[in-house]
Enzyme design. Structure first.
Site, short mmCIF file in Angstrom:
data_model
loop_
_atom_site.label_atom_id
_atom_site.label_comp_id
_atom_site.label_asym_id
_atom_site.label_seq_id
_atom_site.Cartn_x
_atom_site.Cartn_y
_atom_site.Cartn_z
N ASN A 156 5.94 -3.71 4.79
CA ASN A 156 4.49 -3.74 4.68
C ASN A 156 3.85 -5.02 5.22
O ASN A 156 2.74 -4.98 5.74
CB ASN A 156 4.08 -3.57 3.21
CG ASN A 156 2.58 -3.71 3.03
OD1 ASN A 156 1.82 -2.82 3.39
ND2 ASN A 156 2.13 -4.84 2.49
N ASP A 249 -4.47 -0.58 2.15
CA ASP A 249 -3.63 -1.03 3.26
C ASP A 249 -3.14 -2.46 3.00
O ASP A 249 -1.97 -2.76 3.19
CB ASP A 249 -4.45 -0.98 4.55
CG ASP A 249 -3.60 -1.18 5.81
OD1 ASP A 249 -2.38 -1.35 5.70
OD2 ASP A 249 -4.18 -1.15 6.91
N ASP A 255 -0.76 -8.55 6.69
CA ASP A 255 -0.46 -7.11 6.62
C ASP A 255 -0.15 -6.55 7.99
O ASP A 255 -0.92 -6.70 8.94
CB ASP A 255 -1.65 -6.38 6.00
CG ASP A 255 -1.34 -4.94 5.73
OD1 ASP A 255 -0.65 -4.67 4.73
OD2 ASP A 255 -1.78 -4.06 6.51
N ASP A 257 0.30 -4.17 11.12
CA ASP A 257 -0.39 -3.06 11.76
C ASP A 257 0.65 -2.09 12.33
O ASP A 257 1.21 -2.31 13.41
CB ASP A 257 -1.30 -3.58 12.87
CG ASP A 257 -2.03 -2.46 13.61
OD1 ASP A 257 -1.92 -1.29 13.18
OD2 ASP A 257 -2.71 -2.76 14.61
N ASP A 286 10.03 -0.30 -0.08
CA ASP A 286 9.15 -1.12 -0.91
C ASP A 286 7.68 -0.82 -0.64
O ASP A 286 7.26 -0.69 0.51
CB ASP A 286 9.43 -2.60 -0.60
CG ASP A 286 8.62 -3.55 -1.45
OD1 ASP A 286 8.76 -3.50 -2.68
OD2 ASP A 286 7.83 -4.34 -0.88
N HIS A 290 0.98 1.10 0.45
CA HIS A 290 0.24 0.21 1.34
C HIS A 290 0.62 0.41 2.82
O HIS A 290 0.08 -0.26 3.69
CB HIS A 290 0.52 -1.25 0.97
CG HIS A 290 0.36 -1.52 -0.49
ND1 HIS A 290 -0.86 -1.75 -1.07
CD2 HIS A 290 1.27 -1.57 -1.50
CE1 HIS A 290 -0.70 -1.95 -2.38
NE2 HIS A 290 0.58 -1.84 -2.65
N GLU A 317 9.18 3.50 -3.49
CA GLU A 317 8.46 2.91 -4.62
C GLU A 317 6.96 3.17 -4.44
O GLU A 317 6.32 2.57 -3.59
CB GLU A 317 8.70 1.40 -4.69
CG GLU A 317 7.94 0.75 -5.85
CD GLU A 317 7.54 -0.69 -5.56
OE1 GLU A 317 7.41 -1.45 -6.52
OE2 GLU A 317 7.33 -1.05 -4.38
#
Length: 540
Positions: A156, A249, A255, A257, A286, A290, A317
């Site tokens: 993520n 997100d 974060d 892309d 994991d 998101h 998860e």
């Protein structure tokens, strides 16, 4: 590792109406989805070596602060492999093996996925857990003892950038990421990842702000917040993520892309590479709420297309006590991954609270196990639910063994045992629970087979029978919670039938004190346990 909001806290767990749930699970009927979706992921994914004919069992081999005082964690795992095999463990979930932001980072603070403890980066060659060579040796030893290993995939976000970059971003409301708090502005972020210690080995991609969607720190103004990175190519956050906080997100760090072509190529390649490099057999995914769902499904599919990977194990998860939300995500993945049964965990947690009035007859209601048993990876606790962690929801000692009996001995779902409950550690160890848990694992391995019969007698005491099969004896279980803080109560007794193969049979409890039970000529017996305890019987 994941994030949560006040709306997800255990005390706000809500039951979902049967009508809503029936609509959600209607797609499991034959012909409504793929064959794999219809049967459930656990029916075809590898739960352990094909040579294993017993009950498969997963173990999470770490706690949040795991460190061995004398050897690396990988060496510790390798040394324990023979004992784990003897317990009946067929699958081990290891912590993230990738280079973190610093020497003691757990790996969820992911810096470089391609560095498994091989390169001098972030002031260290080894990860918190050890070197790459030690990891490979440990996994090879596990495989030689009939244990498959799962890699914890942190896809993520990244953390610990090498340089600051200047770019444009929009501050958004942390409680509603679809709401802008101001106009686009110039910010600085730690978004340049050069990986100079790796010298381009395995992957030549050097990451910049163009490869990310957001961050939580403007280095220019020294301000925390949530900032959406502006890009001519990309239009805002991914739409294929959870709708919590408007759009979930963004979780932490910078974060990723997953729509960027270079990112997609790099991550799709890494998934197959890390299994090939390590000898791993599958993944724990994991924080999937998101991550762009379409990308993640493609990532899973790409791995399964590799030779010998068609049955690679996947468990996701998705942290929510609301089974409706979990089932929606399960449906989106069309049977390609199992899911941790977080709603069941919260049932166990709530039943364990002091002076709980939880009705044990409904302990499985509102869970993935209830509606999709062949997609449910059940667990009692993990590194995130430990006391003091962000998702603290610890199952108290007074109900811990009862909870484990429910996931280990009923034969439903795929159970995952927590290292913190089994091995000495500084965070959550209880010697008595560990000793008794090992006995439950022995019963799962040797006896807990055959048809399941439930005896849901009282709100505070239930029982069940496994009738056994041609090669295994079966077992009988009675468990209870403490009732309204009252002490000195008489034992609870449930009359149960063990089946025609065990008439006039002598059953002995695995825990002391226990009186033996002799079944009648029709197979009936009276099985008892004290209030707030557990007893398991096996026939002689």
């Amino acid at each position: 590792m994941t994030a949560t909001s006040a709306s997800q806290r255990p005390q706000l767990h809500k039951r979902i109406s049967s009508g809503v749930l029936s609509k959600l699970v209607s797609w499991l009927k034959p012909g409504r989805g793929s064959a794999r979706a219809d049967t459930g992921s656990l029916s075809w994914m590898s739960l352990g070596p094909s040579t294993n004919s017993g009950n498969p069992t997963m173990l999470q081999f770490f706690t949040w602060d795991s460190l061995h005082p004398h050897v690396s964690w990988w060496k510790h795992f390798e040394a324990e492999v023979p004992s784990l095999a003897d317990m009946g463990i067929t699958q081990v979930w290891l912590p993230p093996p990738n280079k973190a932001t610093h020497r003691n980072g757990q790996g969820y603070d992911a810096y470089d996925l391609w560095d498994l403890g091989e390169f001098e980066q972030k002031g260290t060659r080894d990860t918190r857990w050890g070197s790459k060579d030690e990891l490979l040796s440990a996994i090879a030893t596990a495989k030689s003892h009939g244990i498959e290993v799962l890699i914890d995939a942190v896809l993520n976000h990244k953390m610990g950038g090498d340089r600051v970059e200047t770019f444009r971003a929009v501050p958004v409301d942390p409680e509603n990421r679809t709401k802008d708090l101001g106009p686009e502005k110039e910010v600085q972020g730690w978004t340049a990842f050069d990986f100079t210690g790796r010298f381009g080995k395995y992957s030549g991609l050097r990451w910049s702000h163009d490869h990310f969607t957001g961050l939580d720190w403007d280095h220019q103004t020294r301000q925390h917040g949530v900032y959406r990175i502006v890009s001519k190519r990309r239009k805002g956050w991914s739409r294929n993520v959870d709708k919590e906080l408007g759009n979930y997100d963004y979780l932490l760090g910078v974060d990723i892309d997953h729509s960027h072509p270079e990112v997609r190529k790099d991550m799709l390649t890494w998934g197959s590479w890390v299994l090939e490099q390590t000898g791993g057999s599958g993944f724990r995914l994991d924080a999937i709420k998101h991550i762009d769902r379409k990308f993640l499904l493609e990532w899973i599919t790409t791995i399964r297309q590799q030779p010998g990977r068609s049955q690679a194990f996947m468990v996701a998860e998705y942290w929510s006590a609301n089974v409706k939300l979990v089932l929606l995500y399960l449906r989106a993945f069309n049977g390609q991954t199992s899911f941790f049964d977080v709603p069941l965990h919260f049932n166990l947690h709530n039943a364990s609270k002091p002076n709980s009035r939880f009705d044990l007859r409904t302990i499985i209601d509102g869970s993935v196990l209830k509606y999709r048993p062949y997609d449910a990876v059940t667990f009692v606790d993990n590194h995130d639910t430990q006391i003091g962690q962000s998702l603290e929801s610890w199952v108290n000692a007074s109900f811990k063994l009862q909870a484990y009996a429910l996931i280990l001995l009923r034969g439903e779902g795929h159970p995952c045992v927590f290292y913190g409950d089994l091995y000495p550690n500084r965070e959550c160890y209880d010697e008595e629970i560990a000793r008794r848990l090992r006995r439950l694992l022995r019963v799962r391995k040797e006896s807990a087979y055959g048809a399941l019969d439930d005896y849901l007698e009282r709100e505070h005491c239930i029982g069940f029978v496994r009738r056994g099969d041609a090669s295994h004896s079966g077992c009988v279980v009675v468990l209870s919670r403490k009732s309204d803080g009252v002490s000195g109560q008489a034992p609870y007794t449930i009359r149960m039938n063990v089946g025609k193969n065990h008439v006039n049979a002598l059953y002995r409890g695995i825990y002391e004190p226990s009186e033996p039970v002799t079944t009648s000529a029709e197979g009936w017996g009276a099985f008892s346990c004290p209030p707030g305890s557990l007893q398991v019987w096996v026939p002689e």
